[in-house]
Design an enzyme around this catalytic site. Sequence first.
Site, PDB file in Angstrom:
ATOM      1  CB  CYS A  24      -0.921   0.018   1.216  1.00 57.51           C
ATOM      2  SG  CYS A  24      -2.037  -1.374   1.340  1.00 57.51           S
ATOM      3  CB  CYS A  90     -17.528  40.322   2.520  1.00 57.75           C
ATOM      4  SG  CYS A  90     -17.954  42.067   2.497  1.00 57.75           S
ATOM      5  CG  ASP A 501     -33.649  -2.660  -1.469  1.00 60.63           C
ATOM      6  OD1 ASP A 501     -33.479  -3.679  -2.158  1.00 60.63           O
ATOM      7  OD2 ASP A 501     -33.788  -2.678  -0.234  1.00 60.63           O
ATOM      8  CG  ASP A 699     -29.930  -1.305  -0.746  1.00 56.87           C
ATOM      9  OD1 ASP A 699     -29.938  -2.043  -1.741  1.00 56.87           O
ATOM     10  OD2 ASP A 699     -30.814  -1.314   0.127  1.00 56.87           O
TER      11      ASP A 699
END
Length: 806
Positions: A24, A90, A501, A699
């Site tokens: 990694c 601003c 779903d 999901d």
Amino acid sequence: MTSSPRTEPTHLDLTIPGITCGACAGRVTRALDALPGIRDLTVNPVTKQAHLALDGATLPQVRQTLIDAGYPADLPATRLTITGMSCASCSGRVARTLSARPDVADAQVNLATGRALVTHAPGLTPHALARIVSDLGYPSTVLTDGPAPLPVDEAQALRRAFVIAALLTLPVFVAEMGGHLIPAFHHWLHGLIPMQALWLMQMALVLAVLAGPGGRFFTTGIPALLRGTPEMNSLVALGAGTAFAFSVVVTLAPGLLPPASRQVWFEAAAVIVTLILMGRWLEARAKGQAGAAIRALIDLTPDHVTALQDGQPVRRAAADLRPGDLVQLSPGERVALDGILTEGHGAIDESMLSGEPMPVAKAPGDAVTGGTVNGASALTYRVKATGADTVLSRIIAIVEQAQAARLPVQALVDRVTRIFVPVVMALAVLTFALWLAFGPDLAHAVVAAVSVLIIACPCAMGLAVPVSIMVGSGRGAQLGVLFRRGEALQRLARARIVGFDKTGTLTEGRPRVTEIWTTGIPQDAALRLTAAAEARSEHPLATAILSRAAGIALPPAQGMTAAPGRGLTATVEGHALRIGNRAALTEAGITPDPALMAHANAAADQGATPVHLAVDGTHVATFALADPLRPQSAAAIAALHRMGLGTAMLSGDLPATAQAVGARLGMTRIEAGLTPADKLDRIRAMGPDSVFVGDGINDAPALAAAGTGIAIGTGTDIAIESADAVLMSGDPQGVVRAIGLSRAVMRNIRQNLFWAFAYNIALIPVAMGLLVPFGGPQLSPMLGAGAMALSSVFVVGNALRLRRAG
């Protein structure tokens, strides 16, 4: 020739949680090495830290490189409260200054809320960020974790300043303008007081206005002008100051001006300041109403509770409670903190969470949430979460984050306002020159230039987007819709198709066993074996089977293995069990029993889910499990169709079951038997204008990939974290409310932007005198001040209409 000094590199130490091994670290090193402008790079796989020096590269580039490589950095975010920002120039200047630093990844500055959210490198401290903003002339402090404190009542201070300015201005206005309305008053006044003395008195009163309540324009606007970054206060200071200075010259040194130009404009200078103060007071009061949703949420929890200490009731501050403390809840009292009910049965009104008016029955072991209201029963609960960990605090944090968001539409406004004030000042100079060259006298040239400075209003432009987001996201919280990301407000308005779903979203997610058919085995034995195998499963269908088997002694199961979408295998009492759908039987080489399959197909046609049991390779039982539709699902689908949206059901269930449910709901498109990867592919194919609504762990990828992901608040934490918006209740009609609110917010923003831009496009040329050659009037600076003040009030007032949306 001298070369410009070389900028010292910025050193960063970034935490990268995704680094778990040397490989990694190597990938992170290669990714960052490929980014130009980085040196002294080292990546440590043990500490999960990367050390690098930015020598031309910026933190946003580093951040995106790490995200693309699959190893996002863990960057701190600091919230700042900022005072003194009066217009888009601003807030834009603060955002640009912060974003220009190489160690700042993102800076979102919200004019409406007076707050900033800055994502930055760990080495840049929050107090250093506040100091950077304060050095720009906008005092800033760091906001700590938890709900932001309620702001100081700015409207009250502005009201006081307006009243003082109005009292000082009134005599000047009457003395100067009264004679135009009533000629006899003019003759009487000048017979009583010589003109020179009258002008001196006006000068003194106007000086008090400009130095007192109007001093804020000069103390902020002039330093900004000298720094080369003019903003709204600079325009007001230049306009009112020019009118006053010209009048002072006429009063004290008239010989310096030609006779035709010796007119005083003291009343214009005073009225400009007074009207703009009035506009800012009304604007601040309206913005206070815009933030009412946050204040209402903060006020939901009581300050004191009745806690049990050594078994005795003691009155204690809610802030002093800790997890594990017991709290008594009287009838009608609000729950102070999240907890678990330990004594009593009753109903609690949770409408502040879900928007649903019906109270929810509670029994010992059920969760109670801070801010909800107890019914008629006396209850006792044990504190589970305090401070920023409570549901209410997380809701407030989500709403605040959404209110601070920068929508894509804001980019256009930022580009315009960045150059707006300098362009207005240039137009004022051009106007002065043209009137001086072609006009009757110097006085008319001064009046025209002052009118251009005063009529311009970047305030309305700067407020057009954030104030609508502020009111809209607050209204969403009241309706039980939490926008976790502000940009979802814009994307939802473009939605063309909504994917759902099925289980737990359109249905209740709590299936029940409705029928059991067996062959060669008693029903009780089939249920007993199946429940034993399912005892350690968390699948909703397993829960239904276990619920049906309640009270039956279950034998232990060994070797339980689950296959997503295919059921499970286990060994119970020496028998090899396979439990699942027809595909699970086929894959195992088990021949489905024709009689049982006939029952299964008939049940599926009615919307039930068949679950088959095979014992030692023989299909012996079939269970029909039905998951009831949520009562609101059909109405939600019908409402979406009336809004012109397509609907799709994306389910992992059997095609026959999904078709039956979809047909009952009138869904436009039905797809079943989908794996999580299949759902992801379908959502991506729907495009950026898609919406996906789901509740489960499987999901989460689809929620993240959809144009807008909406999670059911009763679902899993993973699904909620992946979504752009959250429905606090399980009601699918929350989707309708969310899309309707999004459309209302974007419509409101378009109205605000049209007004802000059209106002300036139309009135700046009028102030320059475009109508004068055609017989039209020359715009008075006082009328310009009134119009400018009311333009911001119009924008904020229009946004406040969103409080009734949905």
